[in-house]
Scaffold this active site. Structure first.
Site, PDB file in Angstrom:
ATOM      1  N   GLU A   1       0.020  -0.737   5.792  1.00 43.55           N
ATOM      2  CA  GLU A   1       1.086  -0.225   6.660  1.00 43.55           C
ATOM      3  C   GLU A   1       0.939   1.260   6.909  1.00 43.55           C
ATOM      4  OE1 GLU A   1       4.967   1.409   7.866  1.00 43.55           O
ATOM      5  OE2 GLU A   1       3.792   1.887   6.077  1.00 43.55           O
TER       6      GLU A   1
ATOM      7  N   ASP B   1       0.841  -1.191   0.000  1.00 42.81           N
ATOM      8  CA  ASP B   1       0.000   0.000   0.000  1.00 42.81           C
ATOM      9  C   ASP B   1       0.883   1.250   0.000  1.00 42.81           C
ATOM     10  OD1 ASP B   1       0.663  -0.870   2.761  1.00 42.81           O
ATOM     11  OD2 ASP B   1      -0.386   0.970   3.338  1.00 42.81           O
TER      12      ASP B   1
END
Length: 468
Positions: free
Chosen positions: A150, A87
């Site tokens: 994250e 991400d």
């Protein structure tokens, strides 16, 4: 092994793979979360693509419910984990090129995720591929593990670890070289200001800035209803001239003026590296004429937050001999004349205080009836001793490949997956002399950095898993 030479052999394919990954917009969007894609299709598609590289090259792979996954090599009893993430933060504004089209400008590869963390994850992957292609048999099981959240709440990696075992030791290619063996605690607080009646000839209708709690806002916008639009705009233009590091514009529509200010975004762990558009805009507005509600909100930003990166004005400043000083970064701002104002402040704190103690300090600074809540679960400070063999072996790999014998292990304000393990650290891929453009517009990694990191990771994996 000549790890550098071996890494260069993969340059073309590595850049092509990075081009493929960067093309996927993998910023989490809660509006797109579904049963099939719990964190949205973008992060899931990036994870799928990364695992597809592993399948293409003959590795064992596993996708855990579109939330996390791994690429595996070796069959040892111990597990060495390398934690990356697929991400990214949102692209935001201010790019000179398409953030989802990897663009090579004089050896600099621009694109969202190029440095955080798709490029470094690929460097670690190609290090693993070098070991496999050279038929090097590790004494440990090596798992290159990927999360998909994250930049937010770590839901992806937490779910993965509910299904798969926690590695015995490892590192995250999501920081800086030589070794980050200390990470400050991380928590975000939401400050809510009390509601009051709005009256007067000049009213702050709205004030907004910020995309994520871990990004210094690059732009901020407000709408002011006023009887003298020209005077407000003249004052604003004068303020902009006095602060050449920022830019802005004004739009007059009837008796409403929309002011926009553009500063410089950056990672919230180093807020001093940016120009917080919201605090600059509030600094201007606080010296104008507003009702009590707006004035309290704006003056708090001006007097307590603007250009204060250590919490000194709020009595929060302290430091630890090993882990350094506390930092604060106000990153999300929402104000509406009919509702209360909100500010989300991201705090990175060393050993010495708890998140609860810091929350109480913020509470004491607010006006009566104001309120402070923790916007997310606090991550406690994390530290692995310099004398741990994990740290020493990683440092040897870095020094062997770079001839840099002076850089030392360090503590930073960033939070990486390295803190998931008692023996976990962050290890590259940013070089000590490289600019940290994570979370900024025009994020990039250089080809030299990408290849050098691959060589360092290959050396490190060999050292950590070679037969004694």
């Amino acid at each position: 092994m000549n790890w550098k030479k071996l890494a260069h052999n993969y340059q073309a394919q590595m850049i092509q793979d990075l081009t493929t990954l960067v093309a996927i917009n993998s910023a989490n969007d809660p509006k797109q979360e579904t049963t099939e894609f719990p964190l949205g299709p973008g992060p899931a598609h990036a994870l799928q693509q990364m695992l597809a590289f592993g399948e293409r090259d003959g590795f064992i792979t596993k996708n855990v419910d579109q939330l996390g996954g791994h690429i595996q090599y070796g069959t040892g009893d111990e597990i060495l984990g390398i934690f990356g993430h697929m991400d990214t933060v949102p692209a935001g504004e201010g790019w000179n090129s398409d953030p989802f089209l990897l663009t090579n400008v004089d050896g600099q590869l621009f694109g969202r995720g190029a440095l955080d963390d798709k490029g470094p994850s690929l460097a670690a992957y190609y290090a693993l591929r070098i070991l496999k292609d050279q038929n090097i048999k590790p004494s440990k099981t090596i798992r290159l593990i990927f999360g998909t959240d994250e930049e937010n709440q770590w839901r992806g990696i937490n779910h993965y670890l509910e299904v798969e075992p926690l590695p015995d030791l490892g590192f995250s290619p999501d920081g800086e070289f030589p070794v980050i063996n200390g990470e400050k605690g991380i928590v975000s607080y939401q400050l809510q200001f009390p509601i009051a009646a709005t009256t007067g000839d000049q009213v702050l209708m709205s004030f907004q800035a910020g995309l994520r709690p871990n990004m210094v806002p690059q732009s901020a916008t407000c709408v002011v209803q006023t009887l003298d639009s020209s005077e407000l705009v003249n004052h604003y233009n004068y303020y902009l001239k006095q602060h050449p590091q920022i830019q802005g514009n004004a739009l007059i529509q009837d008796q409403a003026v929309t002011l926009t200010l553009v500063g410089q975004g950056c990672h919230a762990m180093e807020p001093e590296n940016g120009y917080n558009a919201a605090t600059f805009l509030a600094d201007f507005l606080a010296d104008q004429r507003f009702d009590d509600q707006a004035q309290a909100y704006l003056q708090f930003i001006q007097t307590k937050l603007h250009l204060d990166f250590t919490g000194t004005k709020l009595g929060l400043a302290y430091q630890d001999e090993t882990m350094g000083a506390l930092s604060q970064s106000p990153d999300i701002f929402q104000y509406d004349q009919t509702n209360s104002g909100n500010i989300v402040i991201n705090v990175r704190y060393p050993k010495g205080h708890t998140a609860g103690e810091l929350q109480e300090q913020y509470q004491q600074s607010l006006p009566i009836n104001g309120n402070v809540t923790a916007a997310e679960h606090a991550q406690e400070p994390h530290y692995v001793s310099d004398s741990d063999p994990l740290v020493s072996e990683l440092l040897k790999a870095y020094r062997t490949q770079t001839n840099d014998l002076t850089s030392q292990p360090m503590t930073v304000g960033g939070g990486t997956y390295g803190r998931l393990l008692n023996r976990g650290v962050a290890f590259g891929a940013l070089m000590p002399d490289g600019p940290n453009v994570m979370h900024q517009a025009n994020e990039y990694i250089t080809i030299d950095n990408l290849l050098q990191a691959t060589a360092i990771y290959a050396d490190a994996l060999w050292r950590l898993t070679k037969n004694k």
